[in-house]
Write an enzyme that holds these catalytic residues in place. Structure first.
Site, PDB file in Angstrom:
ATOM      1  N   HIS A   1     116.147  81.353  29.935  1.00 20.96           N
ATOM      2  CA  HIS A   1     116.267  80.524  28.735  1.00 20.96           C
ATOM      3  C   HIS A   1     117.737  80.376  28.356  1.00 20.96           C
ATOM      4  O   HIS A   1     118.531  81.294  28.567  1.00 20.96           O
ATOM      5  CB  HIS A   1     115.521  81.154  27.559  1.00 20.96           C
ATOM      6  CG  HIS A   1     114.103  81.517  27.864  1.00 20.96           C
ATOM      7  ND1 HIS A   1     113.169  80.595  28.270  1.00 20.96           N
ATOM      8  CD2 HIS A   1     113.461  82.711  27.841  1.00 20.96           C
ATOM      9  CE1 HIS A   1     112.007  81.214  28.472  1.00 20.96           C
ATOM     10  NE2 HIS A   1     112.165  82.497  28.223  1.00 20.96           N
TER      11      HIS A   1
ATOM     12  N   GLU B   1     114.215  86.667  23.476  1.00 19.31           N
ATOM     13  CA  GLU B   1     112.875  87.203  23.236  1.00 19.31           C
ATOM     14  C   GLU B   1     112.801  88.676  23.624  1.00 19.31           C
ATOM     15  O   GLU B   1     113.760  89.250  24.137  1.00 19.31           O
ATOM     16  CB  GLU B   1     111.836  86.385  24.009  1.00 19.31           C
ATOM     17  CG  GLU B   1     112.056  86.356  25.504  1.00 19.31           C
ATOM     18  CD  GLU B   1     111.147  85.358  26.226  1.00 19.31           C
ATOM     19  OE1 GLU B   1     110.418  84.603  25.576  1.00 19.31           O
ATOM     20  OE2 GLU B   1     111.190  85.329  27.473  1.00 19.31           O
TER      21      GLU B   1
ATOM     22  N   HIS C   1     114.001  86.488  34.250  1.00 17.73           N
ATOM     23  CA  HIS C   1     112.860  87.376  34.042  1.00 17.73           C
ATOM     24  C   HIS C   1     111.572  86.723  34.525  1.00 17.73           C
ATOM     25  O   HIS C   1     111.517  85.507  34.715  1.00 17.73           O
ATOM     26  CB  HIS C   1     112.717  87.731  32.551  1.00 17.73           C
ATOM     27  CG  HIS C   1     112.535  86.510  31.685  1.00 17.73           C
ATOM     28  ND1 HIS C   1     113.600  85.793  31.183  1.00 17.73           N
ATOM     29  CD2 HIS C   1     111.426  85.884  31.231  1.00 17.73           C
ATOM     30  CE1 HIS C   1     113.149  84.783  30.457  1.00 17.73           C
ATOM     31  NE2 HIS C   1     111.830  84.817  30.475  1.00 17.73           N
TER      32      HIS C   1
ATOM     33  N   ARG D   1     112.233  76.865  34.619  1.00 16.62           N
ATOM     34  CA  ARG D   1     111.536  77.505  35.733  1.00 16.62           C
ATOM     35  C   ARG D   1     112.453  77.488  36.959  1.00 16.62           C
ATOM     36  O   ARG D   1     112.825  76.423  37.450  1.00 16.62           O
ATOM     37  CB  ARG D   1     110.237  76.735  35.997  1.00 16.62           C
ATOM     38  CG  ARG D   1     109.185  77.497  36.760  1.00 16.62           C
ATOM     39  CD  ARG D   1     107.900  76.686  36.937  1.00 16.62           C
ATOM     40  NE  ARG D   1     107.159  76.562  35.707  1.00 16.62           N
ATOM     41  CZ  ARG D   1     106.751  75.412  35.191  1.00 16.62           C
ATOM     42  NH1 ARG D   1     107.023  74.271  35.778  1.00 16.62           N
ATOM     43  NH2 ARG D   1     106.073  75.387  34.064  1.00 16.62           N
TER      44      ARG D   1
END
Length: 320
Positions: free
Chosen positions: A101, A118, A176, A196
């Site tokens: 991200h 996150e 991740h 992605r």
């Protein structure tokens, strides 16, 4: 204002499993539920209040109506009418794609509103379940592109076998992926920006390869290598243990077997409580009561001064 419960948004995915519906004690007949969006202000995917005087209200509509009374003065000035956190439960029956991200700064350059930082808190996952978090060896942007093309990108990633109670912080820029058998709670910025990187050459139900974002992802990756990407902490009964503290959220875990009063009188923020195990009755300083059980999440308004928690319960507490 009493604490608020919301109707979760259940998301069926090609990699979803069968843990979420029984965990949340729902009467739904759905297969492959990969995500439950517990509390969301993501436009087009807003959760609505489940009961009480605000029943049926979308979360961002409620923020616009209640402003700092709901989210806190500083948060309202910073985020306006959009609720700043997204809370999910995720159940992976198959490996998820390898992702990254952007930071807020890079997201804005790429025409997005904000980036995404996150964290994951691992729940009762399958034995041997693994995930990827961060790079385990130094690579260059050129090597990254080559490794994606020749299907060896996983060789550069740190992999962890996980168990209940493990925690991983995923600042924007850290590569991740959630692996097969992982069941977890995810706390993140309100953002649906996901790049992605690699998807194991899988095809969707129409027979197409899922879209990759190799170029956008390359602009986001933090190539710094750390020795350990798992958050180390000492689990302690009957007190809050801080897991993550960053500019976007602060999260602690509580494992209670006796009553406890949480003092929020000095906090200028809403608080979200996410039930992991057990059940408790929660009473605020105005005498409002609500139950919190495993699989439920509640928003405690910023005006709340104290909460008394009575029961045997394990929960996450997060705020901005």
């Amino acid at each position: 204002m009493k604490p608020l419960k919301f109707k979760a948004l259940l998301k069926q995915t090609i990699w979803g499993g069968d843990k979420i519906i029984p965990f949340k004690h729902l009467n739904e007949k759905l297969d492959n539920v990969g995500e439950s969006w517990e509390i969301s202000g993501v436009p087009g995917n807003e959760t609505v209040v489940a009961d009480g005087e605000f029943a049926g209200e979308k979360l961002n509509v409620l923020v616009a109506k209640l402003k700092d009374k709901l989210v806190g003065k500083a948060n309202y000035e910073r985020f306006g009418d959009e609720f700043p956190l997204l809370i999910k439960f995720i159940d992976a029956r198959q490996d998820l794609s390898i992702q990254v991200h952007p930071t807020d700064e890079i997201a804005k350059k790429q025409g997005k509103e904000r980036g995404k930082t996150e964290m994951w808190y691992i729940m009762d996952s399958d034995k041997g379940a693994k995930l990827y978090s961060g790079l385990k060896k130094q690579i260059t942007p050129e090597q990254y592109k080559t490794m994606v093309e020749d299907d060896t990108i996983t060789d550069a990633l740190a992999q962890y076998e996980v168990k209940e109670g493990d925690c991983f912080f995923l600042p924007a820029g850290r590569i991740h992926a959630i692996g097969t058998g992982c069941f977890l709670a995810e706390i993140q910025q309100t953002s649906d920006v996901t790049y992605r990187i690699y998807d194991y050459k899988r095809k969707d139900k129409e027979g197409h390869y899922r879209q990759l974002h190799t170029k956008e992802a390359a602009e986001c990756i933090n190539y710094h290598v750390e020795k350990n990407y798992r958050t180390e902490y000492v689990a302690t009964k009957n007190q809050g243990v801080t897991l993550v503290s960053c500019p976007y959220f602060t999260t602690a875990v509580y494992d209670l077997t006796e009553p406890m009063t949480l003092d929020y009188s000095e906090l200028d923020s809403f608080v979200i409580l996410i039930g992991m195990k057990g059940e408790a009755t929660i009473t605020d300083n105005e005498g409002n009561t609500v139950t919190l059980s495993a699989g439920q999440s509640i928003i405690v308004p910023a005006t709340t001064q104290t909460l008394k928690v009575e029961g045997t319960i394990k929960f996450l507490e997060t705020y901005v």
